[in-house]
Design a protein around this motif. Structure first.
Motif, PDB file in Angstrom:
ATOM      1  N   ALA A 121       2.751  -1.351  -8.101  1.00  0.00           N
ATOM      2  CA  ALA A 121       2.023  -0.062  -8.452  1.00  0.00           C
ATOM      3  C   ALA A 121       0.680  -0.271  -8.939  1.00  0.00           C
ATOM      4  O   ALA A 121       0.437  -1.125  -9.599  1.00  0.00           O
ATOM      5  N   GLN A 122      -0.183   0.843  -8.759  1.00  0.00           N
ATOM      6  CA  GLN A 122      -1.427   0.940  -9.395  1.00  0.00           C
ATOM      7  C   GLN A 122      -1.434   0.528 -10.717  1.00  0.00           C
ATOM      8  O   GLN A 122      -2.259   0.026 -11.156  1.00  0.00           O
ATOM      9  N   ASP A 123      -0.234   1.064 -11.530  1.00  0.00           N
ATOM     10  CA  ASP A 123      -0.272   1.064 -12.752  1.00  0.00           C
ATOM     11  C   ASP A 123       0.175  -0.445 -13.366  1.00  0.00           C
ATOM     12  O   ASP A 123       0.346  -0.527 -14.537  1.00  0.00           O
ATOM     13  N   GLY A 124       0.657  -1.166 -12.425  1.00  0.00           N
ATOM     14  CA  GLY A 124       1.127  -2.682 -12.732  1.00  0.00           C
ATOM     15  C   GLY A 124       2.365  -2.807 -12.688  1.00  0.00           C
ATOM     16  O   GLY A 124       3.026  -3.809 -12.989  1.00  0.00           O
ATOM     17  N   THR A 125       3.088  -1.695 -12.707  1.00  0.00           N
ATOM     18  CA  THR A 125       4.725  -1.717 -12.416  1.00  0.00           C
ATOM     19  C   THR A 125       5.181  -2.091 -11.401  1.00  0.00           C
ATOM     20  O   THR A 125       4.577  -2.062 -10.423  1.00  0.00           O
ATOM     21  N   ASN A 172      -0.002   0.615   0.055  1.00  0.00           N
ATOM     22  CA  ASN A 172      -1.255  -0.255   0.069  1.00  0.00           C
ATOM     23  C   ASN A 172      -1.799  -0.469   1.350  1.00  0.00           C
ATOM     24  O   ASN A 172      -3.272  -0.240   1.533  1.00  0.00           O
TER      25      ASN A 172
END
Length: 129
Positions: A38-42, A57
């Motif tokens: 995910a964009q937040d790194g999760t 994506n």
């Protein structure tokens, strides 16, 4: 694009074409393999949640070229276990729900990715005028 699914061979056993013919002069986009990051790194658990991120994506990448899922001519996917196939396939089928021509497709079971929490990776080829 034109679907190539000859009557002389067994039909595809899922939502894909055996081959796809591209029109002369088509612009081609080739994505890198997308992971369920995910964009937040999760990284969510489960193949479907990860595949949904992969396809989101891919949607963003295609949009940069003025394309969408209807322009996808080939999907390559990699999962780390047969158990992940239904989740991946559900996300793929949702991504391609409105595609006028189903792309060709390859699905491979691999031993793993760069981080152990990743269970699916997806890349596509797309073509448009």
């Amino acid at each position: 694009m034109k679907s190539l699914t000859p009557a002389a061979i067994a039909p595809p056993f899922a939502r894909y074409s055996h081959g796809v013919e591209l029109p002369v002069g088509a612009r081609i986009v080739r994505t890198s393999g997308q992971l369920g990051l995910a964009q937040d790194g999760t990284v969510p658990e489960g193949a479907q949640a990860q595949a949904e991120i992969c396809f989101a994506n891919i949607t963003a990448i295609l949009a940069e070229a003025g394309m969408d899922a209807g322009d996808v001519c080939h999907v390559s996917a990699y999962v780390t276990d047969r158990a992940h196939m239904p989740g991946y396939m559900a996300a793929r089928d949702a991504f391609l729900a409105d595609a006028p021509v189903l792309p060709s497709s390859t699905l491979v079971i691999v031993s793993g990715f760069t981080r152990p929490e990743f269970v699916v990776e997806v890349e596509v080829w797309a073509a448009a005028p």
